[in-house]
Write an enzyme that holds these catalytic residues in place. Sequence first.
Site, PDB file in Angstrom:
ATOM      1  N   ASP A  97      68.315  21.958  -9.632  1.00 53.79           N
ATOM      2  CA  ASP A  97      67.244  22.845 -10.073  1.00 53.79           C
ATOM      3  C   ASP A  97      66.092  22.720  -9.073  1.00 53.79           C
ATOM      4  OD1 ASP A  97      65.969  20.481 -10.656  1.00 53.79           O
ATOM      5  OD2 ASP A  97      66.073  20.702 -12.837  1.00 53.79           O
ATOM      6  N   ALA A  98      64.921  23.199  -9.432  1.00 53.64           N
ATOM      7  CA  ALA A  98      63.825  23.228  -8.458  1.00 53.64           C
ATOM      8  C   ALA A  98      63.202  21.856  -8.217  1.00 53.64           C
ATOM      9  CB  ALA A  98      62.759  24.230  -8.907  1.00 53.64           C
ATOM     10  N   ARG A 109      58.316  25.829   7.338  1.00 48.65           N
ATOM     11  CA  ARG A 109      59.208  25.571   6.214  1.00 48.65           C
ATOM     12  C   ARG A 109      59.506  26.876   5.463  1.00 48.65           C
ATOM     13  NH1 ARG A 109      62.117  21.091   3.878  1.00 48.65           N
ATOM     14  NH2 ARG A 109      63.044  22.232   2.184  1.00 48.65           N
ATOM     15  N   HIS A 169      74.432  12.446  -5.680  1.00 50.77           N
ATOM     16  CA  HIS A 169      73.315  11.530  -5.412  1.00 50.77           C
ATOM     17  C   HIS A 169      73.778  10.095  -5.659  1.00 50.77           C
ATOM     18  CE1 HIS A 169      69.148  10.237  -5.181  1.00 50.77           C
ATOM     19  NE2 HIS A 169      69.422   9.441  -6.193  1.00 50.77           N
ATOM     20  N   ARG A 176      67.632  17.856   2.554  1.00 52.04           N
ATOM     21  CA  ARG A 176      66.513  18.802   2.419  1.00 52.04           C
ATOM     22  C   ARG A 176      66.423  19.281   0.983  1.00 52.04           C
ATOM     23  NH1 ARG A 176      63.444  18.282   6.846  1.00 52.04           N
ATOM     24  NH2 ARG A 176      64.865  17.796   8.524  1.00 52.04           N
ATOM     25  N   ILE A 177      65.197  19.565   0.568  1.00 51.64           N
ATOM     26  CA  ILE A 177      64.996  20.131  -0.763  1.00 51.64           C
ATOM     27  C   ILE A 177      65.192  21.643  -0.671  1.00 51.64           C
ATOM     28  CG2 ILE A 177      63.362  20.380  -2.656  1.00 51.64           C
ATOM     29  CD1 ILE A 177      62.528  17.609  -2.061  1.00 51.64           C
ATOM     30  N   LEU A 178      66.044  22.151  -1.510  1.00 52.44           N
ATOM     31  CA  LEU A 178      66.335  23.584  -1.473  1.00 52.44           C
ATOM     32  C   LEU A 178      65.253  24.361  -2.219  1.00 52.44           C
ATOM     33  CD1 LEU A 178      70.141  23.182  -2.134  1.00 52.44           C
ATOM     34  CD2 LEU A 178      69.113  24.127  -0.039  1.00 52.44           C
TER      35      LEU A 178
END
Length: 187
Positions: free
Chosen positions: A135-136, A61, A103, A87-89
């Site tokens: 955001d994160a 990853r 979303h 996927r989570i950026l």
Amino acid sequence: MACRLVILASGTGSIAQAIIDAHELDIEVVAVLSDQITSQVLERAKIAGIPTDCIPVGNSRELWNIEIIEKTAGFEPDLVVSAGFMRILPPDFVNRFPTINIHPSLLPDFPGAHAVRDALAAGVPKTGSTVHWVDAGVDTGPIITQMQVPVLPHDDERTLHERIKEVERGLMVATIALILPTLEQNV
Ligand code: GRF
């Protein structure tokens, strides 16, 4: 100068198609990137003459995180649009590129990968779609626009999601139009 836009998508890409077809917007879709080699969105982009690349998640990853940043950077985007990208950026990605995501729920309700299913299970009378800055976190960034969609008595996950997606295509194009002037100030 047209806003340079990179689209990230994993699936059928109907929202990506709506962006590609939105010739009224002052944008240039400079690339469509996917994590799924068989995703229909890559075909759609090829038909439209847009450069594509696929970045599958392999064993590492961490390597994928570096690769997605480097490949995106190569297209010098002013805006990144995540349109069905599953996927989570990584934080370094969203700190570097202004990124929006669409979303299929009225956030903050039903974040995560099964938003439509979760809304049905909760028995809510209405759900919808949200476009937000990324955001994160997972579906946590500041909300830009939302539209409601009623849940009908005989809806299942497929019928409800299809009706949400009909709304999402217009919502995404309208939201890009809305934020373009703010982006241009930053260029
Ligand atoms: C949309 O419902 C979007 O909200 C979600 O994934 C779906 C993408 O649909 N994140 P498509 O692949 O653009 O048809």
